[in-house]
Design a protein around this motif. Structure first.
Motif, PDB file in Angstrom:
ATOM      1  N   UNK A 106     -28.959 -43.349  24.622  1.00  0.00           N
ATOM      2  CA  UNK A 106     -29.816 -42.366  25.284  1.00  0.00           C
ATOM      3  C   UNK A 106     -30.871 -43.040  26.149  1.00  0.00           C
ATOM      4  N   UNK A 107     -31.342 -42.327  27.158  1.00  0.00           N
ATOM      5  CA  UNK A 107     -32.330 -42.888  28.072  1.00  0.00           C
ATOM      6  C   UNK A 107     -33.607 -43.297  27.345  1.00  0.00           C
ATOM      7  N   UNK A 108     -33.940 -42.607  26.251  1.00  0.00           N
ATOM      8  CA  UNK A 108     -35.150 -42.929  25.500  1.00  0.00           C
ATOM      9  C   UNK A 108     -35.090 -44.314  24.868  1.00  0.00           C
ATOM     10  N   UNK A 154     -36.764 -53.099  18.432  1.00  0.00           N
ATOM     11  CA  UNK A 154     -36.600 -53.822  17.172  1.00  0.00           C
ATOM     12  C   UNK A 154     -35.520 -53.126  16.342  1.00  0.00           C
ATOM     13  N   UNK A 155     -34.419 -53.822  16.129  1.00  0.00           N
ATOM     14  CA  UNK A 155     -33.307 -53.244  15.378  1.00  0.00           C
ATOM     15  C   UNK A 155     -33.668 -53.166  13.898  1.00  0.00           C
ATOM     16  N   UNK A 156     -33.639 -51.955  13.348  1.00  0.00           N
ATOM     17  CA  UNK A 156     -34.000 -51.750  11.950  1.00  0.00           C
ATOM     18  C   UNK A 156     -32.802 -51.782  11.018  1.00  0.00           C
ATOM     19  N   UNK A 157     -31.613 -51.605  11.558  1.00  0.00           N
ATOM     20  CA  UNK A 157     -30.410 -51.620  10.725  1.00  0.00           C
ATOM     21  C   UNK A 157     -29.247 -50.998  11.462  1.00  0.00           C
ATOM     22  N   UNK A 158     -28.087 -51.090  10.849  1.00  0.00           N
ATOM     23  CA  UNK A 158     -26.902 -50.461  11.435  1.00  0.00           C
ATOM     24  C   UNK A 158     -25.965 -50.026  10.327  1.00  0.00           C
ATOM     25  N   UNK A 186     -26.692 -47.729  15.437  1.00  0.00           N
ATOM     26  CA  UNK A 186     -27.747 -48.729  15.509  1.00  0.00           C
ATOM     27  C   UNK A 186     -29.090 -48.003  15.402  1.00  0.00           C
ATOM     28  N   UNK A 187     -29.888 -48.420  14.429  1.00  0.00           N
ATOM     29  CA  UNK A 187     -31.115 -47.703  14.102  1.00  0.00           C
ATOM     30  C   UNK A 187     -32.350 -48.453  14.583  1.00  0.00           C
ATOM     31  N   UNK A 188     -33.256 -47.715  15.227  1.00  0.00           N
ATOM     32  CA  UNK A 188     -34.529 -48.279  15.682  1.00  0.00           C
ATOM     33  C   UNK A 188     -35.528 -47.134  15.806  1.00  0.00           C
ATOM     34  N   UNK A 189     -36.768 -47.428  15.480  1.00  0.00           N
ATOM     35  CA  UNK A 189     -37.837 -46.439  15.570  1.00  0.00           C
ATOM     36  C   UNK A 189     -37.504 -45.178  14.770  1.00  0.00           C
ATOM     37  N   UNK A 190     -36.811 -45.372  13.655  1.00  0.00           N
ATOM     38  CA  UNK A 190     -36.514 -44.263  12.762  1.00  0.00           C
ATOM     39  C   UNK A 190     -35.461 -43.299  13.271  1.00  0.00           C
TER      40      UNK A 190
END
Length: 253
Positions: free
Chosen positions: A147-149, A177-181, A213-217
């Motif tokens: 996504x653009x965000x 910052x990659x928090x997890x996947x 891919x998870x970042x910023x919750x």
């Protein structure tokens, strides 16, 4: 190949022939080598061509052989190991990533992807298309939805078109910052576009690996990678990455 005689066993004749052919592949042929034609093989082993075809089809399903249009039947390279469930995480395009950027488009994603990304049904996202090659043959195709965000600083100047735009999107994504996947795997059938890219017939078995891919919750990117089931196998562990297993007899449990 030798003229090993087939013994009478409860197994179907083509299955016994498959075993004999498999042993010959290990001792007499190298990766990429073309096998003799069906008529010669059937005569050499004293079997009907229908029996031979069944044995060859089974070896193809097991990833030992590849049938290539205009070339014939060749010995397949070792299967590509697809690592899932590892503890090491990285953004696509970072580090030792072996995927090749092909193109990038901006469009509304499928409904299921929009739901996973929590974007609006009509909201456009960057769709990066990438490919994976092993021993000169395509083994996987990927659609990476961003996504653009997740790439707010990306500009048209940074990403003009094609592979350059794809690489620019991936570079910008790595600022987060990659928090997890999280990955999930399922068996599927190749769609027409995937089949063409993977040099398979539509409906051929494929492994579909979906990774969040998870970042910023939130889900910052979603990868849908389609692997040829005849050339790929799953690996589990903490080593991360994708390995090439050199021993064709090793099988995933």
């Amino acid at each position: 190949m030798g003229t090993t005689q087939l013994e009478t066993v409860p197994e179907p004749k083509y299955w016994q022939l498959k075993t004999v052919l498999s042993e010959a592949l290990e001792s007499e042929f190298s990766v990429g080598e073309i096998l003799p034609n069906e008529r010669d093989l059937a005569a050499r082993f004293g079997v009907a061509r229908a029996t031979l075809r069944q044995a060859l089809e089974q070896l193809e399903l097991e990833g030992r052989l590849q049938r290539r249009r205009g070339v014939g039947t060749t010995v397949a390279p070792p299967r590509v190991g697809v690592a899932v469930g590892t503890e090491q995480h990285a953004w696509p395009g970072a580090g030792d990533d072996v995927w090749q950027a092909v193109d990038c488009a901006v469009a509304a994603p499928p409904a299921a992807v929009a739901a996973a990304l929590e974007t609006g049904r009509e909201e456009s996202v960057y769709t990066v298309r990438r490919s994976r090659v092993s021993h000169g043959q395509p083994v996987a195709a990927e659609l990476l939805y961003i996504p653009a965000s997740s790439v707010p600083e990306l500009s048209a100047i940074d990403a003009p078109s094609g592979p350059a735009r794809a690489r620019a999107v991936l570079r910008e994504l790595q600022r987060l910052e990659l928090e997890g996947q999280e990955s999930a795997v399922e068996l599927g059938s190749a769609r027409a576009d995937d089949a063409k890219e993977l040099d398979r017939l539509p409906g051929a078995p494929v492994l579909v690996v979906t990774t969040r891919f998870l970042a910023e919750g939130r889900t910052a990117a979603l990868s849908v990678a389609t692997y040829r089931a005849d050339t790929c196998r799953l690996t589990f562990g903490d080593s991360g990455g994708v390995e090439i297993h050199q021993d064709p007899e090793r099988r995933a449990s």
